[in-house]
Design a protein around this motif. Structure first.
Motif, PDB file in Angstrom:
ATOM      1  N   LEU A  81      -9.987 -11.608  17.758  1.00  0.00           N
ATOM      2  CA  LEU A  81      -8.975 -11.248  16.978  1.00  0.00           C
ATOM      3  C   LEU A  81      -8.075 -12.192  15.933  1.00  0.00           C
ATOM      4  N   ILE A  82      -7.207 -12.829  17.182  1.00  0.00           N
ATOM      5  CA  ILE A  82      -6.250 -13.340  16.817  1.00  0.00           C
ATOM      6  C   ILE A  82      -6.939 -14.568  15.643  1.00  0.00           C
ATOM      7  N   ARG A  83      -7.246 -15.078  16.268  1.00  0.00           N
ATOM      8  CA  ARG A  83      -7.379 -16.749  15.753  1.00  0.00           C
ATOM      9  C   ARG A  83      -8.117 -16.554  14.605  1.00  0.00           C
ATOM     10  N   ALA A  91      -3.257 -18.684  17.108  1.00  0.00           N
ATOM     11  CA  ALA A  91      -4.015 -18.318  18.656  1.00  0.00           C
ATOM     12  C   ALA A  91      -4.020 -18.878  19.560  1.00  0.00           C
ATOM     13  N   TRP A  92      -3.613 -20.419  19.250  1.00  0.00           N
ATOM     14  CA  TRP A  92      -2.600 -21.452  20.935  1.00  0.00           C
ATOM     15  C   TRP A  92      -1.253 -21.166  20.903  1.00  0.00           C
ATOM     16  N   LEU A  93      -1.086 -20.668  19.753  1.00  0.00           N
ATOM     17  CA  LEU A  93       0.587 -20.739  20.404  1.00  0.00           C
ATOM     18  C   LEU A  93       0.171 -19.192  21.109  1.00  0.00           C
ATOM     19  N   ALA A  94      -0.260 -18.577  21.420  1.00  0.00           N
ATOM     20  CA  ALA A  94      -0.281 -17.098  22.436  1.00  0.00           C
ATOM     21  C   ALA A  94      -1.043 -17.731  23.285  1.00  0.00           C
ATOM     22  N   ALA A  95      -1.966 -18.547  23.059  1.00  0.00           N
ATOM     23  CA  ALA A  95      -3.083 -18.635  24.019  1.00  0.00           C
ATOM     24  C   ALA A  95      -2.226 -19.544  25.209  1.00  0.00           C
ATOM     25  N   LEU A 297      -6.331 -11.488  40.667  1.00  0.00           N
ATOM     26  CA  LEU A 297      -7.506 -11.269  39.873  1.00  0.00           C
ATOM     27  C   LEU A 297      -7.502 -11.453  37.628  1.00  0.00           C
ATOM     28  N   VAL A 298      -6.825  -9.669  38.256  1.00  0.00           N
ATOM     29  CA  VAL A 298      -6.422 -10.149  36.831  1.00  0.00           C
ATOM     30  C   VAL A 298      -5.831 -10.922  35.810  1.00  0.00           C
ATOM     31  N   VAL A 299      -4.833 -11.178  36.514  1.00  0.00           N
ATOM     32  CA  VAL A 299      -4.009 -12.566  35.883  1.00  0.00           C
ATOM     33  C   VAL A 299      -4.571 -13.708  35.471  1.00  0.00           C
ATOM     34  N   ALA A 300      -5.697 -13.792  36.290  1.00  0.00           N
ATOM     35  CA  ALA A 300      -6.317 -14.890  35.677  1.00  0.00           C
ATOM     36  C   ALA A 300      -7.726 -14.716  34.803  1.00  0.00           C
ATOM     37  N   LEU A 301      -7.967 -13.604  35.113  1.00  0.00           N
ATOM     38  CA  LEU A 301      -9.407 -13.476  34.228  1.00  0.00           C
ATOM     39  C   LEU A 301      -8.302 -13.088  32.732  1.00  0.00           C
ATOM     40  N   ALA A 302      -7.218 -13.013  32.775  1.00  0.00           N
ATOM     41  CA  ALA A 302      -6.643 -12.431  31.109  1.00  0.00           C
ATOM     42  C   ALA A 302      -6.413 -13.883  30.755  1.00  0.00           C
ATOM     43  N   GLY A 303      -6.024 -14.635  31.400  1.00  0.00           N
ATOM     44  CA  GLY A 303      -5.772 -16.290  31.317  1.00  0.00           C
ATOM     45  C   GLY A 303      -7.189 -16.586  30.503  1.00  0.00           C
ATOM     46  N   THR A 304      -7.762 -16.894  30.972  1.00  0.00           N
ATOM     47  CA  THR A 304      -8.682 -17.655  32.053  1.00  0.00           C
ATOM     48  C   THR A 304      -9.862 -17.109  29.501  1.00  0.00           C
ATOM     49  N   TRP A 305     -10.007 -15.589  29.433  1.00  0.00           N
ATOM     50  CA  TRP A 305     -10.340 -14.774  28.596  1.00  0.00           C
ATOM     51  C   TRP A 305      -9.705 -15.450  27.407  1.00  0.00           C
ATOM     52  N   GLY A 306      -8.334 -15.409  27.748  1.00  0.00           N
ATOM     53  CA  GLY A 306      -7.143 -15.673  26.687  1.00  0.00           C
ATOM     54  C   GLY A 306      -7.859 -17.966  25.948  1.00  0.00           C
ATOM     55  N   ILE A 307      -7.760 -18.097  27.002  1.00  0.00           N
ATOM     56  CA  ILE A 307      -7.745 -19.515  25.923  1.00  0.00           C
ATOM     57  C   ILE A 307      -9.458 -19.304  25.402  1.00  0.00           C
ATOM     58  N   THR A 308     -10.599 -19.192  26.602  1.00  0.00           N
ATOM     59  CA  THR A 308     -12.053 -19.353  25.656  1.00  0.00           C
ATOM     60  C   THR A 308     -11.948 -18.928  24.406  1.00  0.00           C
ATOM     61  N   GLU A 309     -11.458 -17.375  24.716  1.00  0.00           N
ATOM     62  CA  GLU A 309     -11.478 -17.167  22.874  1.00  0.00           C
ATOM     63  C   GLU A 309     -11.003 -17.239  21.377  1.00  0.00           C
ATOM     64  N   VAL A 310     -10.045 -18.297  22.512  1.00  0.00           N
ATOM     65  CA  VAL A 310      -9.006 -19.093  21.193  1.00  0.00           C
ATOM     66  C   VAL A 310     -10.565 -20.193  20.829  1.00  0.00           C
ATOM     67  N   LEU A 311     -10.976 -20.859  22.106  1.00  0.00           N
ATOM     68  CA  LEU A 311     -11.983 -22.576  22.164  1.00  0.00           C
ATOM     69  C   LEU A 311     -13.063 -21.344  21.092  1.00  0.00           C
TER      70      LEU A 311
END
Length: 415
Positions: A81-83, A91-95, A297-311
Motif C-alpha cells: 500500500l505504501i508503494r 516505500a524503500w525508506l519504510a522497508a 518468528l514475527v519480527v523476521a516475517l514482518a521484515g521479510t513481508w515488508g521488503i518483498t512487498e516493496v519489491l
C-alpha cells in the motif's frame, strides 16, 4: 462499521478460523526486550508503572485495529500500500528502516534465548543454533495457519510467569496507591514511561498483522472477529507486562534491592532470593523463551513481508519454496542467520542496540503517519474512521509519536 454479529459468532470453530494475526502479534509484542523493560520498570518505580500500561491498552488496540481493516478490505500488505500510494521512494525508506529494525530486534530475541540457556548452564553455541533451525523450519511448513499456531503456542509460554506473581503475594492496597502516584517530575520515570511506549507499539507489528491477515485470506465479514482477536491480544500482552511489573515491584522495589536488570541472568539473580533459585529459573526461563521465540518468528516475517512487498515479489507462506517464492524465503532465512551469527560472535550488540532504538523512535512517527493517511485514503469511505473516534485516534497516535521522538534524546544522551 460492519455488523456481522450472528448466533454462531462466538462458536469455537468460527473463532479458530479467523483469530490468530492479532493474538500472535500481541504475544510477540512482549518479547525479551519488553519483558526486561517491564522488570526494570517494576524494580525501579514499583507499582507507579501500572497505570501507564493500562493507559496504553486503548492506544495499542486502536493502532492495530486499523491494520485489520486495511488488510481485509484492500487484500494488500502494508508495504504494498505504501508503494502504490506514495511511490517507491517512500516505500524503500519504510522497508529499509524496517529491515534494520527487524535485525536489531532479532538480536534481542537471540540474546534472550542465549540468556535462558545460561540459566541452566547451556552454552549459547547450543541454544542459538537450535533456535535458528527451528525458526527457519517453521516457515517451510507451506501454510501460514500452521506457522501462526506454532507461534501462538510459543507465546503462551509467557503466561508461566503468572505463577511467579502469585507466589510473591503482591500488596493490593500498595498497588492501588501506586496507580494514583505519577512521579512525572523525575526524568528517569519519564524515560522509562517512554521506553514502555516504545516497548508496546512496535513498527514491525503494523507490517506483520496486515500481511498476516492478507495471507490468511479473510473475507470482509471477518472484520468484527478480527477486532475481537486484536482486542483480546491487546489485553493479553498488556496483562503479561503488568505481571512482570507487579512481580518485580513486590520483590526488588519493595525490598529496596534495586539491582540492574539488563539481561535474563540479572533478572533471575534479582528474583531468586524471593522465589528460590529453581522456581525462578523455570518460570522466568519458560516465559522469556516463549516471548523470544514468538517475537523472532514475527519480527523476521514482518521484515521479510515488508521488503518483498516493496519489491513486488511473491510473499506468501502458503506458497511452497520455488523459483517465484525463493526471494521471500531467502530473505527470511538470512534475517535469522545474520541475527544468530552476530550474537554468537559477540558483535557490538550494545552499540547496535542504541542505533536500533533510535531507528525505532524515528520509524514510529513515519509508520504511524503512513498508517493514518492510508486509513483515510486507501479505504472506501464506509470502512474509514469517523467523527470523534477518528480525532481521538489521531490525537493519541500523535502522543505516541511524540514519545517516540523523545526517546532519541536519552538514547543518544542528548538530554
Amino acid at each position: 462499521m460492519l455488523d456481522v454479529s450472528t448466533s454462531h459468532h462466538w462458536k469455537i470453530p468460527a473463532i479458530l478460523k479467523t483469530w490468530g494475526p492479532g493474538l500472535i502479534v500481541m504475544l510477540a509484542d512482549t518479547d525479551a526486550g519488553c519483558l526486561i523493560t517491564a522488570a526494570q520498570s517494576g524494580a525501579q518505580w514499583g507499582y507507579t508503572m501500572i497505570l501507564p500500561q493500562i493507559v496504553l491498552i486503548p492506544i495499542l488496540y486502536m493502532v492495530q485495529e486499523i491494520t485489520v481493516r486495511l488488510g481485509i478490505v484492500t487484500k494488500k500488505g502494508h508495504g504494498t500500500l505504501i508503494r502504490e500510494n506514495f511511490g517507491r521512494g517512500w516505500a524503500w525508506l519504510a522497508a529499509g528502516t524496517l529491515a534494520i529494525s527487524s535485525i536489531g530486534a532479532l538480536l534481542t530475541e537471540f540474546a534472550g534465548v542465549a540468556g535462558v540457556g545460561q540459566l541452566f548452564g547451556v552454552s549459547k553455541w547450543v541454544t542459538i543454533p537450535i533456535a535458528t533451525v527451528i525458526l527457519i523450519a517453521i516457515a517451510f511448513l507451506g501454510s501460514y495457519r500452521r506457522t501462526e499456531k506454532i507461534g501462538i503456542l510459543f507465546g503462551l509460554g509467557e503466561l508461566a510467569f503468572i505463577i511467579a506473581m502469585l507466589m510473591v503475594h503482591p500488596d493490593l492496597h500498595a498497588m492501588g496507591q501506586g496507580m494514583l502516584t505519577i512521579p512525572w517530575r523525575h526524568s528517569s520515570y519519564v524515560y522509562l514511561v517512554a521506553a514502555n511506549v516504545g516497548a508496546v507499539i512496535m513498527p514491525w507489528m503494523i507490517f506483520y498483522q496486515q500481511s498476516a491477515i492478507v495471507d490468511k485470506h479473510l473475507a470482509v465479514t471477518a472484520i468484527k472477529k478480527e477486532r475481537h482477536d486484536t482486542f483480546f491480544g491487546t489485553l493479553l500482552t498488556q496483562g503479561i507486562m503488568l505481571v512482570f511489573i507487579i512481580t518485580f515491584a513486590a520483590t526488588l522495589y519493595h525490598s529496596g534491592a534495586h539491582r540492574p536488570l539488563g539481561t535474563v541472568v540479572e533478572m533471575a539473580n534479582g528474583l531468586a532470593p524471593f522465589l528460590g533459585t529453581w522456581p525462578t529459573r523455570i518460570l522466568l526461563g519458560v516465559s522469556m523463551l516463549g516471548g523470544a521465540m514468538v517475537a523472532a518468528l514475527v519480527v523476521a516475517l514482518a521484515g521479510t513481508w515488508g521488503i518483498t512487498e516493496v519489491l513486488n515479489w511473491h510473499h506468501s507462506l502458503n506458497e511452497p519454496f520455488n523459483r517465484k517464492s525463493a526471494g521471500f524465503y531467502i530473505i527470511y532465512v538470512l534475517a535469522h542467520v545474520i541475527g544468530a551469527v552476530l550474537v554468537l560472535v559477540n558483535f557490538d550488540i550494545v552499540g547496535l542496540a542504541v542505533t536500533v532504538e533510535v531507528i525505532n523512535a524515528l520509524m514510529l512517527p513515519i509508520v504511524l503517519g503512513f498508517l493514518l493517511v492510508l486509513e483515510a485514503t486507501a479505504l472506501p469511505p464506509k470502512y474509514r474512521m469517523h467523527g470523534w473516534y477518528k480525532w481521538l485516534v489521531w490525537i493519541l497516535s500523535g502522543i505516541v509519536m511524540a514519545f517516540g521522538l523523545y526517546m532519541i534524546g536519552p538514547t543518544l544522551q542528548l538530554w
